[in-house]
Design a protein around this motif. Structure first.
Motif, PDB file in Angstrom:
ATOM      1  N   ALA A  47      12.682  -4.266  -2.584  1.00 27.43           N
ATOM      2  CA  ALA A  47      11.921  -4.652  -3.780  1.00 27.43           C
ATOM      3  C   ALA A  47      12.738  -5.620  -4.636  1.00 27.43           C
ATOM      4  CB  ALA A  47      11.550  -3.408  -4.582  1.00 27.43           C
ATOM      5  N   ARG A  48      13.999  -5.306  -4.822  1.00 26.87           N
ATOM      6  CA  ARG A  48      14.849  -6.181  -5.641  1.00 26.87           C
ATOM      7  C   ARG A  48      15.085  -7.522  -4.942  1.00 26.87           C
ATOM      8  NH1 ARG A  48      17.298  -0.997  -5.770  1.00 26.87           N
ATOM      9  NH2 ARG A  48      16.791   0.051  -7.749  1.00 26.87           N
ATOM     10  N   ARG A  90       5.686 -14.497  -3.903  1.00 29.44           N
ATOM     11  CA  ARG A  90       6.199 -13.122  -3.985  1.00 29.44           C
ATOM     12  C   ARG A  90       5.279 -12.144  -3.240  1.00 29.44           C
ATOM     13  NH1 ARG A  90      11.263 -14.286  -5.628  1.00 29.44           N
ATOM     14  NH2 ARG A  90      11.302 -15.378  -7.625  1.00 29.44           N
ATOM     15  N   SER A 117       6.232  -9.603  -0.182  1.00 31.01           N
ATOM     16  CA  SER A 117       5.900  -8.178  -0.206  1.00 31.01           C
ATOM     17  C   SER A 117       5.128  -7.772   1.038  1.00 31.01           C
ATOM     18  CB  SER A 117       5.078  -7.853  -1.462  1.00 31.01           C
ATOM     19  OG  SER A 117       5.813  -8.143  -2.629  1.00 31.01           O
ATOM     20  N   ARG A 150       8.149   2.483   1.862  1.00 30.42           N
ATOM     21  CA  ARG A 150       7.164   1.693   1.124  1.00 30.42           C
ATOM     22  C   ARG A 150       6.886   2.295  -0.252  1.00 30.42           C
ATOM     23  NH1 ARG A 150       2.641   0.086   5.602  1.00 30.42           N
ATOM     24  NH2 ARG A 150       2.751   2.324   6.045  1.00 30.42           N
ATOM     25  N   PHE A 201       9.688   1.212  -2.392  1.00 31.57           N
ATOM     26  CA  PHE A 201       9.476  -0.209  -2.690  1.00 31.57           C
ATOM     27  C   PHE A 201       8.531  -0.358  -3.884  1.00 31.57           C
ATOM     28  CE2 PHE A 201       6.930  -4.083  -1.984  1.00 31.57           C
ATOM     29  CZ  PHE A 201       7.922  -5.046  -1.919  1.00 31.57           C
ATOM     30  N   ASN A 202       7.391   0.339  -3.816  1.00 30.12           N
ATOM     31  CA  ASN A 202       6.403   0.271  -4.902  1.00 30.12           C
ATOM     32  C   ASN A 202       6.956   0.835  -6.207  1.00 30.12           C
ATOM     33  OD1 ASN A 202       4.422  -0.899  -3.307  1.00 30.12           O
ATOM     34  ND2 ASN A 202       3.567   1.066  -2.683  1.00 30.12           N
ATOM     35  N   THR A 237      10.019   1.035  -7.204  1.00 32.59           N
ATOM     36  CA  THR A 237      11.033   0.144  -7.785  1.00 32.59           C
ATOM     37  C   THR A 237      10.371  -1.040  -8.480  1.00 32.59           C
ATOM     38  OG1 THR A 237      12.618   0.778  -6.069  1.00 32.59           O
ATOM     39  CG2 THR A 237      13.081  -1.254  -7.277  1.00 32.59           C
ATOM     40  N   LEU A 238       9.365  -1.622  -7.829  1.00 37.39           N
ATOM     41  CA  LEU A 238       8.637  -2.726  -8.470  1.00 37.39           C
ATOM     42  C   LEU A 238       7.963  -2.262  -9.758  1.00 37.39           C
ATOM     43  CD1 LEU A 238       6.913  -4.525  -5.442  1.00 37.39           C
ATOM     44  CD2 LEU A 238       8.909  -5.301  -6.732  1.00 37.39           C
ATOM     45  N   TYR A 264       4.275  -5.992 -10.433  1.00 41.31           N
ATOM     46  CA  TYR A 264       3.634  -4.852  -9.760  1.00 41.31           C
ATOM     47  C   TYR A 264       2.153  -4.779 -10.139  1.00 41.31           C
ATOM     48  CZ  TYR A 264       2.515  -0.093  -8.361  1.00 41.31           C
ATOM     49  OH  TYR A 264       1.929   1.000  -7.788  1.00 41.31           O
TER      50      TYR A 264
END
Length: 217
Positions: free
Chosen positions: A84-85, A109, A113, A134, A137-138, A140-141, A149
């Motif tokens: 994510a970062r 972006r 993703s 995943r 990932f979500n 963190t966003l 997000y």
């Protein structure tokens, strides 16, 4: 005279058949027995075992516990957060020949993703680890990049990118054409190449990250 004898015999047989009671060819008792036979082994087309969902849930729980004990869950979570970062830190301009401002920047972006989602599903061993990565990932966003997000989850563009990867002869090229269309540049070959390059390059980066964390399929 022989022909007369044959005719008489035929008429006699016909008369006997007409006088015979009209009964079913199969006696009623036998017919009922046939209906009463055990049909427990007959399965209706499409019928599934009633406990299949429970068995699948049990297998998923067992795999989850196994992954937790050997540390795979923590590695998957760390991988999702790292990716994510990386999506947000990536130098978009390095991939694109034209301007990457505004709508184009957002969709760059989104393509990155999409590469994360697709590669995690393809490279991680088992659905459990892919789901955990995943989810991280979500999360963190959502926690660190809430504006992006929100755009990712409300724009609907992710669905178009994901669908473009399914069943195409060259998925990256098809995604590139979708990228050009969603950035209002449909038919622009340069824009399509930018989108395909974005996807291919970042998919390879995700692949390397999976290798580095020791979760290769």
């Amino acid at each position: 005279m022989l022909w007369l004898f044959v005719i008489l015999m035929s008429l006699s047989a016909l008369w006997a058949a007409m006088r015979r009671p009209r009964t079913a060819a199969v006696p009623g008792g036998l017919f009922c027995m046939a209906l009463e036979e055990d049909d427990s082994d007959i399965k209706i087309a499409g019928q599934e075992r009633r406990n299949q969902p429970e068995e699948e849930a049990l297998r998923a729980a067992e795999e989850l516990e196994h992954r937790r004990r050997n540390g795979d869950l923590e590695r998957a979570r760390a991988l999702g957060g790292e990716l994510a970062r990386q999506v947000m830190a990536e130098d978009i301009a390095a991939y694109c020949a034209g301007s990457v401002a505004g709508r184009v920047h957002l969709h760059c972006r989104l393509v990155l993703s999409c590469a994360v989602y697709d590669e995690l599903a393809a490279r991680l061993p088992g659905k459990v680890l892919a789901d955990v990565a995943r989810s991280a990932f979500n999360e963190t966003l959502e926690g660190e990049y809430p504006n992006f997000y929100k755009q990712m989850t409300t724009s609907g563009a992710q669905s178009f990118y994901t669908l473009s990867l399914r069943g195409a002869d060259d998925p990256a090229d098809e995604l590139g054409r979708t990228f050009a269309r969603l950035t209002d540049r449909e038919g622009n070959d340069a824009a399509a190449r930018d989108g395909a390059r974005l996807y291919r390059t970042f998919a390879a980066a995700v692949d390397r990250a999976v290798d580095a964390c020791g979760l290769r399929l």
